[in-house]
Design an enzyme around this catalytic site. Structure first.
Site, PDB file in Angstrom:
ATOM      1  N   ARG A  95       0.840  -1.282   0.220  1.00 51.53           N
ATOM      2  CA  ARG A  95       0.114   0.079  -0.102  1.00 51.53           C
ATOM      3  C   ARG A  95       0.753   1.286  -0.002  1.00 51.53           C
ATOM      4  N   LEU A 136      10.506  14.812   1.642  1.00 47.68           N
ATOM      5  CA  LEU A 136      10.150  15.824   2.315  1.00 47.68           C
ATOM      6  C   LEU A 136      11.220  15.896   3.566  1.00 47.68           C
ATOM      7  N   GLU A 138      13.626  15.345   6.530  1.00 46.26           N
ATOM      8  CA  GLU A 138      15.133  15.517   6.760  1.00 46.26           C
ATOM      9  C   GLU A 138      15.510  15.062   8.107  1.00 46.26           C
ATOM     10  N   LEU A 244       0.560  15.440   1.085  1.00 45.97           N
ATOM     11  CA  LEU A 244       0.319  14.722   2.290  1.00 45.97           C
ATOM     12  C   LEU A 244      -1.173  14.430   2.401  1.00 45.97           C
ATOM     13  N   ALA A 247      -2.370  11.489   0.552  1.00 50.47           N
ATOM     14  CA  ALA A 247      -1.648  10.173   1.029  1.00 50.47           C
ATOM     15  C   ALA A 247      -2.217   9.634   2.382  1.00 50.47           C
ATOM     16  N   LEU A 343      -3.134 -14.555  20.430  1.00 50.96           N
ATOM     17  CA  LEU A 343      -2.378 -15.975  19.762  1.00 50.96           C
ATOM     18  C   LEU A 343      -1.540 -16.551  20.577  1.00 50.96           C
ATOM     19  N   GLU A 368       3.736  10.295   7.649  1.00 53.48           N
ATOM     20  CA  GLU A 368       2.637  11.015   7.114  1.00 53.48           C
ATOM     21  C   GLU A 368       1.940  11.691   8.311  1.00 53.48           C
TER      22      GLU A 368
HETATM   23  P1  TGC Z   1       1.293  25.688   8.253  1.00 51.29           P
HETATM   24  O1  TGC Z   1       1.523  27.144   8.710  1.00 51.29           O
HETATM   25  O2  TGC Z   1       0.315  25.109   9.099  1.00 51.29           O
HETATM   26  O3  TGC Z   1       0.912  25.320   6.883  1.00 51.29           O
HETATM   27  C1  TGC Z   1       1.643  26.167   5.709  1.00 51.29           C
HETATM   28  C2  TGC Z   1       0.580  26.261   4.657  1.00 51.29           C
HETATM   29  O4  TGC Z   1       0.064  24.738   4.153  1.00 51.29           O
HETATM   30  C3  TGC Z   1      -1.288  24.768   4.146  1.00 51.29           C
HETATM   31  N1  TGC Z   1      -1.477  23.398   4.940  1.00 51.29           N
HETATM   32  C4  TGC Z   1      -1.954  22.387   4.205  1.00 51.29           C
HETATM   33  N2  TGC Z   1      -2.138  22.312   3.065  1.00 51.29           N
HETATM   34  C5  TGC Z   1      -2.873  21.024   2.491  1.00 51.29           C
HETATM   35  N3  TGC Z   1      -2.879  19.945   3.370  1.00 51.29           N
HETATM   36  C6  TGC Z   1      -2.408  20.189   4.451  1.00 51.29           C
HETATM   37  N4  TGC Z   1      -2.518  18.982   5.335  1.00 51.29           N
HETATM   38  C7  TGC Z   1      -1.803  21.351   4.991  1.00 51.29           C
HETATM   39  N5  TGC Z   1      -1.344  21.592   6.349  1.00 51.29           N
HETATM   40  C8  TGC Z   1      -1.119  23.103   6.187  1.00 51.29           C
HETATM   41  C9  TGC Z   1      -1.804  25.751   5.144  1.00 51.29           C
HETATM   42  O5  TGC Z   1      -2.911  26.200   5.032  1.00 51.29           O
HETATM   43  C10 TGC Z   1      -0.633  26.917   4.742  1.00 51.29           C
HETATM   44  O6  TGC Z   1      -1.082  27.664   3.685  1.00 51.29           O
HETATM   45  P2  TGC Z   1      -1.119  29.103   3.605  1.00 51.29           P
HETATM   46  O7  TGC Z   1      -1.721  29.122   2.162  1.00 51.29           O
HETATM   47  O8  TGC Z   1      -1.611  29.846   4.742  1.00 51.29           O
HETATM   48  O9  TGC Z   1       0.481  29.271   3.339  1.00 51.29           O
HETATM   49  O10 TGC Z   1       2.399  24.789   8.337  1.00 51.29           O
HETATM   50  P3  TGC Z   1       3.384  24.339   9.688  1.00 51.29           P
HETATM   51  O11 TGC Z   1       4.931  24.444   9.029  1.00 51.29           O
HETATM   52  O12 TGC Z   1       2.912  25.016  10.915  1.00 51.29           O
HETATM   53  O13 TGC Z   1       3.086  22.868   9.722  1.00 51.29           O
HETATM   54  C11 TGC Z   1       2.240  22.368  10.242  1.00 51.29           C
HETATM   55  C12 TGC Z   1       2.397  20.783  10.310  1.00 51.29           C
HETATM   56  C13 TGC Z   1       3.062  20.422  11.584  1.00 51.29           C
HETATM   57  C14 TGC Z   1       0.807  20.300  10.485  1.00 51.29           C
HETATM   58  C15 TGC Z   1       2.926  20.293   9.507  1.00 51.29           C
HETATM   59  O14 TGC Z   1       4.302  20.688   9.197  1.00 51.29           O
HETATM   60  C16 TGC Z   1       2.796  18.575   9.278  1.00 51.29           C
HETATM   61  O15 TGC Z   1       1.839  18.111   8.671  1.00 51.29           O
HETATM   62  N6  TGC Z   1       3.914  18.143   9.597  1.00 51.29           N
HETATM   63  C17 TGC Z   1       4.247  16.798   9.408  1.00 51.29           C
HETATM   64  C18 TGC Z   1       4.915  16.318   8.238  1.00 51.29           C
HETATM   65  C19 TGC Z   1       4.699  15.030   7.592  1.00 51.29           C
HETATM   66  O16 TGC Z   1       3.470  14.390   7.838  1.00 51.29           O
HETATM   67  N7  TGC Z   1       5.647  14.359   6.879  1.00 51.29           N
HETATM   68  C20 TGC Z   1       5.352  13.319   6.138  1.00 51.29           C
HETATM   69  C21 TGC Z   1       6.453  13.217   4.988  1.00 51.29           C
HETATM   70  S1  TGC Z   1       6.110  11.978   3.619  1.00 51.29           S
HETATM   71  C22 TGC Z   1       5.752  10.648   4.475  1.00 51.29           C
HETATM   72  O17 TGC Z   1       5.764  10.279   5.542  1.00 51.29           O
HETATM   73  C23 TGC Z   1       5.671   9.619   3.334  1.00 51.29           C
HETATM   74  S2  TGC Z   1       5.162   7.947   4.005  1.00 51.29           S
HETATM   75  C24 TGC Z   1       4.596   7.287   2.533  1.00 51.29           C
HETATM   76  C25 TGC Z   1       4.147   5.911   2.611  1.00 51.29           C
HETATM   77  O18 TGC Z   1       5.349   5.008   2.709  1.00 51.29           O
HETATM   78  O19 TGC Z   1       3.115   5.355   2.709  1.00 51.29           O
HETATM   79  P1  FAD Z   2      10.444  13.724  14.766  1.00 56.61           P
HETATM   80  O1  FAD Z   2       9.541  14.660  14.203  1.00 56.61           O
HETATM   81  O2  FAD Z   2      11.593  13.814  15.285  1.00 56.61           O
HETATM   82  O3  FAD Z   2       9.442  13.284  15.941  1.00 56.61           O
HETATM   83  C1  FAD Z   2       9.743  12.544  17.001  1.00 56.61           C
HETATM   84  C2  FAD Z   2       8.657  12.691  18.226  1.00 56.61           C
HETATM   85  O4  FAD Z   2       8.449  13.915  18.433  1.00 56.61           O
HETATM   86  C3  FAD Z   2       7.382  11.862  17.597  1.00 56.61           C
HETATM   87  O5  FAD Z   2       6.813  11.098  18.749  1.00 56.61           O
HETATM   88  C4  FAD Z   2       6.664  13.189  17.447  1.00 56.61           C
HETATM   89  O6  FAD Z   2       5.193  12.889  17.762  1.00 56.61           O
HETATM   90  C5  FAD Z   2       7.067  13.993  18.572  1.00 56.61           C
HETATM   91  N1  FAD Z   2       6.510  15.502  18.372  1.00 56.61           N
HETATM   92  C6  FAD Z   2       7.088  16.259  17.139  1.00 56.61           C
HETATM   93  N2  FAD Z   2       6.605  17.459  17.351  1.00 56.61           N
HETATM   94  C7  FAD Z   2       5.931  17.739  18.657  1.00 56.61           C
HETATM   95  C8  FAD Z   2       5.405  18.466  19.179  1.00 56.61           C
HETATM   96  N3  FAD Z   2       5.275  19.959  18.659  1.00 56.61           N
HETATM   97  N4  FAD Z   2       4.809  18.351  20.492  1.00 56.61           N
HETATM   98  C9  FAD Z   2       5.085  17.111  20.919  1.00 56.61           C
HETATM   99  N5  FAD Z   2       5.589  16.198  20.273  1.00 56.61           N
HETATM  100  C10 FAD Z   2       6.062  16.357  19.184  1.00 56.61           C
HETATM  101  N6  FAD Z   2       9.198  11.014   4.565  1.00 56.61           N
HETATM  102  C11 FAD Z   2       9.142  11.635   3.462  1.00 56.61           C
HETATM  103  O7  FAD Z   2       9.190  12.571   3.163  1.00 56.61           O
HETATM  104  N7  FAD Z   2       8.968  10.559   2.229  1.00 56.61           N
HETATM  105  C12 FAD Z   2       8.772   9.310   2.437  1.00 56.61           C
HETATM  106  O8  FAD Z   2       8.284   8.513   1.439  1.00 56.61           O
HETATM  107  C13 FAD Z   2       8.816   8.844   3.836  1.00 56.61           C
HETATM  108  N8  FAD Z   2       8.359   7.262   3.949  1.00 56.61           N
HETATM  109  C14 FAD Z   2       8.766   7.010   5.111  1.00 56.61           C
HETATM  110  C15 FAD Z   2       8.652   5.462   5.575  1.00 56.61           C
HETATM  111  C16 FAD Z   2       8.914   5.050   6.728  1.00 56.61           C
HETATM  112  C17 FAD Z   2       9.216   3.443   6.942  1.00 56.61           C
HETATM  113  C18 FAD Z   2       9.172   5.873   7.715  1.00 56.61           C
HETATM  114  C19 FAD Z   2       9.510   5.444   9.110  1.00 56.61           C
HETATM  115  C20 FAD Z   2       9.084   7.150   7.608  1.00 56.61           C
HETATM  116  C21 FAD Z   2       9.052   7.742   6.381  1.00 56.61           C
HETATM  117  N9  FAD Z   2       9.091   9.238   6.018  1.00 56.61           N
HETATM  118  C22 FAD Z   2       9.168   9.662   4.746  1.00 56.61           C
HETATM  119  C23 FAD Z   2       9.330  10.054   7.195  1.00 56.61           C
HETATM  120  C24 FAD Z   2       8.128  10.408   8.229  1.00 56.61           C
HETATM  121  O9  FAD Z   2       7.188  11.110   7.475  1.00 56.61           O
HETATM  122  C25 FAD Z   2       8.815  10.743   9.493  1.00 56.61           C
HETATM  123  O10 FAD Z   2       9.524   9.828  10.323  1.00 56.61           O
HETATM  124  C26 FAD Z   2       7.533  11.506  10.130  1.00 56.61           C
HETATM  125  O11 FAD Z   2       7.209  12.725   9.773  1.00 56.61           O
HETATM  126  C27 FAD Z   2       8.299  11.874  11.716  1.00 56.61           C
HETATM  127  O12 FAD Z   2       9.284  12.529  11.594  1.00 56.61           O
HETATM  128  P2  FAD Z   2      10.650  12.123  12.478  1.00 56.61           P
HETATM  129  O13 FAD Z   2      10.773  10.608  12.232  1.00 56.61           O
HETATM  130  O14 FAD Z   2      11.821  12.864  12.017  1.00 56.61           O
HETATM  131  O15 FAD Z   2      10.238  12.386  13.891  1.00 56.61           O
END
Ligand code: TGC
Ligand code: FAD
Length: 388
Positions: A95, A136, A138, A244, A247, A343, A368
């Site tokens: 997935r 995305l 780092e 995001l 996804a 189990l 995510e």
């Molecule tokens: P913030 O100031 O809240 O927002 C900046 C601008 O972005 C807009 N926005 C969004 N738009 C669409 N979808 C969302 N989910 C959005 N969240 C925010 C927002 O409206 C704003 O727009 P504008 O026009 O006002 O500039 O940004 P922030 O820097 O305070 O961030 C908030 C926070 C913590 C929620 C965000 O940084 C976040 O979601 N952090 C988590 C990062 C994350 O999920 N990384 C995932 C990496 S990819 C991955 O994990 C792939 S795994 C894939 C797999 O194998 O399935």
């Molecule tokens: P951190 O951000 O260092 O977080 C560490 C801990 O702190 C967590 O428990 C978190 O909840 C907590 N925390 C963070 N902020 C706060 C706060 N303000 N208050 C309280 N607690 C907080 N990323 C991509 O870009 N592309 C990909 O394809 C991708 N694939 C992935 C596949 C796998 C198998 C894994 C494990 C990760 C992948 N990721 C990818 C990265 C993933 O999105 C990150 O691991 C995730 O966003 C968390 O970031 P981090 O690991 O640096 O943890």
């Protein structure tokens, strides 16, 4: 008339689906039963992504399935969710592959790319002939992408890209990476191609989770990227965050499949396991635990179906996705852990699915957006205060 309910669908949500949605669900379900489940145990044990499945998922139209045109299936959001659910019933790794290719790579090219970029990449990606990854996160902290260090500077008609990305699904098998980097003009998306000089990838070995998925790091050392490879339609963090949202929506459905696989396993196992002179299924506390799993699955199904209908109306808010990602991942991981326990010792064996799903879900609840991130997104919506 039989009154027996489907244990995997107690509220008969199947009857809420349109005919074409049922067809999508059933065809992916057959594929998962016949081709995916039989090989996932070994793939997980060998720490190997079964790459031969790529052409098969492509043939079923599962890559970029929500995109209209460009050889994509043009399905609705509920169908995409059902695809994720059925695939993750097999394994979160497969997935993940489909989520990344569809929601994190094809979606931004379609939403923000030039016509040339769309023509070049989308049909090839839909056919599974070109694989993508999404950079995305780092090393210094994935939850806060606004603190990214990767940056690009204009140099004539090109850009020079430097930095690194960590934990990237499909990193070492990708033909193209969508890399998000800071520039003087805001955060931009770069299509980095695998043989561009200065671009390297490295697989992350020894994972205990998502072992049937490729995860790695990306490194950029003065990579020269032509302007033609920059996504012209977005210059802010909203670009990657909007990917995001796509996804995460799919993940809300996907984890239901993993939870269903675990419930299904314990329903079978407890019928035949005789303890204290009766099947384990006949004891009250075991029934309560399985009923709890069913309650959680049913709630998750209702959330995701509602979310899909809202998304198809174009009214989806990221906060609604956060609530469901949080709820459904939490439900699925709790179910997998409890199924593992029901189990007994057998629960630690790969012969049964819960431990594999449980370990996978440790990644799914983290990537995510971690559970905390999604809780704080909901908190911000309710209070108007950013507590990150
Ligand atoms: P913030 O100031 O809240 O927002 C900046 C601008 O972005 C807009 N926005 C969004 N738009 C669409 N979808 C969302 N989910 C959005 N969240 C925010 C927002 O409206 C704003 O727009 P504008 O026009 O006002 O500039 O940004 P922030 O820097 O305070 O961030 C908030 C926070 C913590 C929620 C965000 O940084 C976040 O979601 N952090 C988590 C990062 C994350 O999920 N990384 C995932 C990496 S990819 C991955 O994990 C792939 S795994 C894939 C797999 O194998 O399935
Ligand atoms: P951190 O951000 O260092 O977080 C560490 C801990 O702190 C967590 O428990 C978190 O909840 C907590 N925390 C963070 N902020 C706060 C706060 N303000 N208050 C309280 N607690 C907080 N990323 C991509 O870009 N592309 C990909 O394809 C991708 N694939 C992935 C596949 C796998 C198998 C894994 C494990 C990760 C992948 N990721 C990818 C990265 C993933 O999105 C990150 O691991 C995730 O966003 C968390 O970031 P981090 O690991 O640096 O943890």
């Amino acid at each position: 008339m039989s009154t027996k309910l489907d244990p995997m669908d107690l509220y008969d949500l199947r009857s809420e689906l349109a005919e074409d949605e049922v067809m999508v669900k059933d065809s992916v379900s057959r594929f998962v039963d016949d081709k995916v489940i039989p090989l996932m145990r070994e793939a997980f044990e060998k720490h190997e992504f079964p790459r031969h499945l790529i052409s098969e998922v492509a043939e079923l139209g599962l890559l970029g399935s929500s995109i209209e045109g460009y050889d994509c299936a043009g399905l609705n959001s509920v169908s995409y969710g059902l695809i994720c659910q059925e695939l993750e019933r097999g394994d979160s790794g497969l997935r993940s592959f489909v989520s990344v290719q569809s929601s994190l790579v094809m979606f931004p090219i379609h939403a923000y790319g030039s016509e040339e970029q769309k023509q070049r990449w989308l049909p090839a990606m839909a056919r599974g002939e070109a694989i993508g990854c999404f950079g995305l996160t780092e090393p210094q902290g994935g939850s806060d992408p606004s603190n990214m260090k990767t940056h690009a500077k204009r140099d004539g008609d090109d850009w020079i890209l430097n930095g690194s990305k960590m934990w990237i699904t499909n990193a070492t098998i990708a033909d193209a990476a969508i890399v998000w980097a800071k520039t003087d003009e805001g955060v931009k998306g770069f299509i980095v191609e695998k043989d561009m000089p200065g671009y390297e990838t490295q697989e992350i070995e020894d994972k205990f989770s998502l072992r049937a998925s490729v995860t790695g790091a990306l490194f950029f050392d003065n990579v020269r990227v032509p302007e033609a490879n920059v996504l012209p339609g977005v210059s802010s963090l909203k670009g990657p965050l909007s990917c995001l949202t796509q996804a995460r929506y799919g993940i809300t459905w996907g984890v239901i499949g993993a939870a269903q696989a675990c419930l299904n396993e314990v329903l079978d196992y407890t019928q035949d396991r005789i303890l204290f002179g009766r099947p384990l299924a006949n004891t009250q506390t075991i029934q309560i635990r399985m009923a709890e799993m069913s309650r959680q699955i049913t709630t998750a199904q209702l959330l995701s179906l509602r979310l899909g209908r809202i998304k198809d109306k174009g009214q989806l808010s990221p906060t609604q996705v956060s609530l469901a990602k949080w709820n459904n991942c939490r439900a699925a991981i709790d179910i997998a852990r409890d199924a593992r326990d029901i189990l007994g010792g057998a629960g630690i064996s790969a012969e049964y699915v819960p431990i594999r799903h449980m370990l996978n879900l440790e990644s799914v609840i983290t990537y995510e957006g971690t559970e905390t991130v999604h809780q704080l997104v909901v908190g911000k919506e309710l209070t108007g205060v950013n507590a990150f």
